[in-house]
Scaffold this active site. Structure first.
Site, mmCIF file in Angstrom:
data_model
loop_
_atom_site.group_PDB
_atom_site.id
_atom_site.type_symbol
_atom_site.label_atom_id
_atom_site.label_comp_id
_atom_site.label_asym_id
_atom_site.label_seq_id
_atom_site.Cartn_x
_atom_site.Cartn_y
_atom_site.Cartn_z
ATOM 1 C CB THR A 164 -0.902 -0.016 1.252
ATOM 2 O OG1 THR A 164 -1.767 -1.154 1.162
ATOM 3 C CG2 THR A 164 -1.747 1.248 1.340
ATOM 4 N N GLY A 165 0.404 2.271 -0.689
ATOM 5 C CA GLY A 165 1.119 3.551 -0.689
ATOM 6 C C GLY A 165 1.508 3.969 -2.096
ATOM 7 C CB ALA A 214 9.235 1.101 4.221
ATOM 8 C CG ASP A 271 3.993 -2.779 1.733
ATOM 9 O OD1 ASP A 271 3.405 -3.268 2.723
ATOM 10 O OD2 ASP A 271 3.688 -1.667 1.221
ATOM 11 C CD GLU A 304 1.453 -1.416 4.657
ATOM 12 O OE1 GLU A 304 1.926 -1.019 5.733
ATOM 13 O OE2 GLU A 304 1.433 -0.723 3.622
ATOM 14 C CE LYS A 336 5.152 -2.044 5.330
ATOM 15 N NZ LYS A 336 4.801 -1.041 4.276
ATOM 16 N N GLY A 337 3.461 2.201 8.053
ATOM 17 C CA GLY A 337 2.201 2.603 8.656
ATOM 18 C C GLY A 337 1.791 4.027 8.340
ATOM 19 N N GLY A 338 2.665 4.742 7.630
ATOM 20 C CA GLY A 338 2.320 6.124 7.266
ATOM 21 C C GLY A 338 1.029 6.184 6.457
HETATM 22 O O1 DER Z 1 1.938 2.631 5.278
HETATM 23 C C1 DER Z 1 2.937 2.152 4.735
HETATM 24 O O2 DER Z 1 3.814 1.485 5.339
HETATM 25 C C2 DER Z 1 3.094 2.400 3.276
HETATM 26 O O3 DER Z 1 3.965 1.444 2.762
HETATM 27 C C3 DER Z 1 3.554 3.837 3.001
HETATM 28 O O4 DER Z 1 3.774 4.566 4.179
HETATM 29 C C4 DER Z 1 4.777 3.921 2.131
HETATM 30 O O5 DER Z 1 4.969 5.264 1.801
HETATM 31 P P1 DER Z 1 4.919 5.751 0.272
HETATM 32 O O6 DER Z 1 3.526 6.171 -0.011
HETATM 33 O O7 DER Z 1 5.913 6.877 0.246
HETATM 34 O O8 DER Z 1 5.347 4.576 -0.603
#
Ligand code: DER
Length: 223
Positions: A28-29, A85, A83, A105, A96-98
């Site tokens: 995700t992201g 990060a 994924d 995940e 992770k988790g932004g």
């Molecule tokens: O939530 C997360 O870990 C996502 O992988 C995300 O935070 C990654 O950041 P990005 O949008 O810059 O790829």
């Protein structure tokens, strides 16, 4: 712009690791986004895979691309998880988790034989902790966990969206914590995981991921 181009380059390099017949974890992201786009193109060109998505958003993107989606009621192990990060240390330890999807995940990452983490150069750090650590908590009694995190010098903030608590795909809340430089990530993770009401932390440790970092100058390095 240069950062978006870097994210796209890293995501597409990771997608190239997907082989026919694989069971793939879709991250995700905004970086994993490009890996999913590329995988969608490969599926259109005949690639035969099945995927488990790490968020409702990634699942929607995959379905729109025609990527076959499966679930853990059908399969119990994935071959490759791709994924992003928020922070990637030189030892391959992650925050992770932004994007708010850390629980699914981490479930997908731990169910995968191999993990590829993709990021632009800003994500690659010497030590973890500049990025606030996301912690997924159940809504009931979140205030009590919040107070405990204050006592642990976590400088917690409840994540909000449109002035309401942010709700994860799992109907939980997220508290973001700034502990400063995290020198003992395993110790911190264990300490946080034992707090009643904490579901999961954004510390992804000892996963030994393949790391793909894309630089604004166009370089893409696999570490
Ligand atoms: O939530 C997360 O870990 C996502 O992988 C995300 O935070 C990654 O950041 P990005 O949008 O810059 O790829």
């Amino acid at each position: 712009d240069a950062i978006t181009k870097a994210k796209k380059a890293a995501g597409e390099k990771a997608a190239a690791l997907v082989q026919p017949g694989m069971l793939v974890g879709l991250g995700t992201g905004s970086t994993a986004y490009w890996a999913i786009e590329k995988i969608g193109q490969m599926v259109k060109e005949g690639l035969n895979i099945q995927a488990v998505a790490t968020s409702i958003a990634s699942e929607k993107q995959a379905l729109a691309l025609g990527i076959p989606i499966t679930s853990f009621s059908e399969i119990q192990q994935l071959d490759l998880d791709i994924d992003g990060a928020d922070e990637i240390s030189e030892e391959g330890q992650l925050i992770k988790g932004g994007g708010g999807s850390l629980l699914r995940e981490k479930i997908v990452a731990l169910a995968s034989r191999h993990r590829v983490i993709v990021g632009d150069e800003r994500k690659y750090v010497k030590t973890l902790g500049k990025f606030p650590l996301p912690i997924e908590v159940v809504p009931f009694g979140w205030e009590l966990v919040f107070k405990t995190l204050q006592a642990l010098q976590g400088h917690p903030t409840l994540r909000t969206k449109d002035d309401q608590p942010y709700i994860t795909d799992n109907s939980n809340y997220i508290i973001d914590c700034s502990f400063g430089v995290i020198r003992e990530p395993e110790q911190l993770h264990q300490q946080l995981k034992t707090l009643t009401g904490v579901v999961e932390t954004g510390l992804f440790l000892n996963l030994k991921p393949t790391v793909i970092i894309a630089y604004e100058n166009g370089d893409v390095k696999t570490i």
